[in-house]
Design a protein around this motif. Sequence first.
Motif, short mmCIF file in Angstrom:
data_model
loop_
_atom_site.label_atom_id
_atom_site.label_comp_id
_atom_site.label_asym_id
_atom_site.label_seq_id
_atom_site.Cartn_x
_atom_site.Cartn_y
_atom_site.Cartn_z
N GLY A 15 0.81 -1.21 0.00
CA GLY A 15 0.00 0.00 0.00
C GLY A 15 0.84 1.27 0.00
N ALA A 16 0.53 2.19 -0.94
CA ALA A 16 1.28 3.45 -1.06
C ALA A 16 0.42 4.64 -0.61
CB ALA A 16 1.77 3.65 -2.49
N ILE A 19 8.63 1.88 -5.94
CA ILE A 19 7.17 1.87 -5.80
C ILE A 19 6.61 1.25 -7.07
CG2 ILE A 19 5.09 3.27 -5.50
CD1 ILE A 19 6.90 5.43 -4.19
N ARG A 20 5.95 0.14 -6.94
CA ARG A 20 5.38 -0.52 -8.14
C ARG A 20 3.87 -0.34 -8.10
NH1 ARG A 20 9.02 -6.08 -8.07
NH2 ARG A 20 11.00 -5.03 -7.69
N VAL A 62 7.51 -0.93 -2.39
CA VAL A 62 6.11 -0.67 -2.09
C VAL A 62 5.25 -1.18 -3.24
CG1 VAL A 62 4.43 1.11 -1.45
CG2 VAL A 62 6.86 1.49 -0.96
N PHE A 63 4.25 -2.00 -2.92
CA PHE A 63 3.30 -2.45 -3.94
C PHE A 63 1.96 -1.75 -3.72
CE2 PHE A 63 6.31 -5.98 -3.56
CZ PHE A 63 6.71 -6.06 -4.89
N VAL A 115 2.81 -11.28 -5.45
CA VAL A 115 2.27 -10.04 -6.02
C VAL A 115 1.73 -10.31 -7.42
CG1 VAL A 115 2.91 -7.69 -6.65
CG2 VAL A 115 4.09 -8.81 -4.78
N LYS A 116 0.67 -9.57 -7.77
CA LYS A 116 0.16 -9.66 -9.14
C LYS A 116 0.32 -8.30 -9.82
CE LYS A 116 -3.88 -10.79 -11.83
NZ LYS A 116 -5.33 -10.88 -11.83
#
Length: 533
Positions: A15-16, A276-277, A37-38, A297-298
Motif C-alpha cells: 500500500g502506497a 514503488i510498483r 512498495v506495492f 504479487v500480481k
Amino acid sequence: MPPADESAKCAVIGGAGPAGLTAALELLRRSDIKPIVFEFDSQVGGISKTVNYRGNRMDLGGHRFFSKSDWVMRWWQEILPVAQGQTDPAAPLRINYQQRTHELIPSELAPSSSDAVMLVRQRLSRIFYRRRYFDYPLKLSASTLQNMGLVETLRIGLSYSQAQINQRSPEISLEDFFVNRFGERLYRTFFKDYTEKVWGVPCREISAEWGAQRIKGLSVTKAITHAVASRFRSSADTSQKQTETSLIERFLYPKLGPGQMWEEVARKITAHGGEIRLRHRVIGIERRDRQITAVVVKDETSGTMYTVGCGNFISTMPVRDLTAMLKPSDDTVIRIADRLPYRDFMTAGLLLKRMISADPRAAAHGMPPDNWIYIQEPDVKIGRLQVFNNWSPALVANEATIWLGLEYFCREGDDLWSMNDSAFLDFAARELEKIGMIDRRDVLDGTVVRVPKAYPAYFGEYSEFEKVRAYLDGFLNLYPVGRNGMHRYNNQDHSMLAANAAVNSILNSGAGKTDIWDINAEDDYHEEIEAVA
Ligand SMILES: Cc1cc2nc3c(=O)[nH]c(=O)nc-3n(C[C@H](O)[C@H](O)[C@H](O)COP(=O)(O)OP(=O)(O)OC[C@H]3O[C@@H](n4cnc5c(N)ncnc54)[C@H](O)[C@@H]3O)c2cc1C
C-alpha cells in the motif's frame, strides 16, 4: 521477466498511502533496508490521493493537515514548505483544530509563486437544513433562532428539559446517548439523519459507548450559558474575542490537494533508491512458523504473478485481506477478520457555471464561502458538499467555474454504488437542484470516484478485534499499520506515526512492536463524520 526473489535486506510494503510511504521514506532515511512498495492503484496517496479530472483536482473528503505531533508537522513541512505570505515569518505558525492550538516555527518558507507549497487555510463549514445555513458547530445564536423559528426553538428547549428530567437508563444505544444529552427533538433535527446516512445503521443499533468515545459534542447547558452570558458581555471584552479567534480552525493544505504531499514523498523514495510498483496487488503471503518469508504479487497490467522475499512486511492493506492471506488455523480469527465492518464512500465531482444562493456571504456566481457543508436535509441522500475552490483555488482549472464534491456514504455493491457513472452524476445534480443550490443546466462537466472501505467501522465483529490483533502480533516481522491496516479510525498523522513506530521497531530488532497499537487509541480528533456536534 520479473525477479523471483529480492534481497533479504528488503522490506516489502503493501500500500502506497500515507502509512506505506512514510514507512518507506523513514527506512531509506535511517537504514540500508530497501523498501519495495506495492500499490494496486495507478497513483499513490491511498484515500489521501488527489484525483485530477481534466485539470480539476478532487480531494476525496477534504483533508486538513493538522497534528498535535511536532514530528508530523515538521515532516510535512520538510516535504512541502509553507508558502510565503501564508504566515508571519517572525511568529509561530498557529494551527487550530477542534479547540486545540498547535504552534510551530516553520524552518523555511517557500516562494508563493511555487506550486510545491502548503497553504494555511481557515475553516468554514456550515450545516444546511430546511434549505438554510446554520452555524457549525451549532450555536444558539440569533441566526439559529431565526432559522429555526420561535416555536421550534421552544419545542427543542422543552424536549431538552424533559430529557434532563427523564434520562433514558440504562443508556444502551447511540440514540439513548444523543437523547439524554440533547433531547429528542434536537437529536431528530440535527443528529439522527446525518449519523444514519454516514453509518447506514439506525442510531439505536449503534452502542452508546461508541458515542461517548467518538462524539465530543456540544453541551447544551454550556451553549445556553454561553449564549446568555454573551448578551451581557461588553463589546470591549477583548479576552473573549481572543478566545473566539483562537477557536477558528486553521490547518495546512497542499496547494494542489493532499495527494501532492504523497506524490512528493513518492518522488523522494524513488530518488533515494526505494521502489514503488503501481498497479501491483499483494495477493498472498508465504510464511515459516512466525516469520513472513515472502509476498506474492500480481502485476495488474500484465497479469503476471511473482514472489518477492522480504526481511519484514509492513501491511497497510485491510486487516480482513491480510488475515485471509495468512490463512490462520483458528476459525474464530478467520470469522472476526472476515466480518469486520466498513463503510464505503462515493463522490460526484461537478463543475458548474454558477450556483443559486440567497446567502449574503456567497460570491457573485453563488458559490458559498464554505470549505464544506453538512447536508442535513432528510429528503436527499447527499451527506456533505465540498467546495474545492475554497480549499485551494489551484484545485480548479478555470477559476471562474465552481468545482464541487458531492459526497455519499454507501455500501460497496448497494444501489448507489452500482449506479453507472452518468446515472449517478445525474442523480447527484438532481439532488442539489432539489435542495435549491443549483440549476442543473449550469452543470458543465462531472466525474465519479468510488472509495471502498473508506471508514473502518466499530460495530458487530469489531468488539472481538483483540483476537485478530493478538494473532497478527504473533508474527515477528509483520507490521500492520495505518487506517485499514489496523482497522482504526486514523487521520493521516496517526497512520504516519504508526508507520514510524513500525520502522523504529524494525530498526530495534522487533522491540516496541506492540507500541504501534497505542497510537490513536485515545485521540479524540478525527475527520468529522459522526455527527454535526
Ligand atoms: C472522507 C474522509 C475525510 C478525511 N479527512 C481527513 C482529514 O481532514 N485529515 C486527515 O489527516 N485525514 C483525513 N482522512 C483520513 C485519511 O484519508 C487516512 O487517514 C489516510 O489516507 C490513511 O492512510 P493509510 O496509508 O493508513 O491508508 P490508505 O490511505 O487507505 O492507503 C492504503 C493503500 O493500500 C493500498 N492497498 C490495499 N490493499 C492492497 C493490496 N492488496 N495490494 C497493494 N496495495 C493495496 C490501497 O490501494 C491504498 O492506496 C479522511 C478520510 C476520509 C475517508
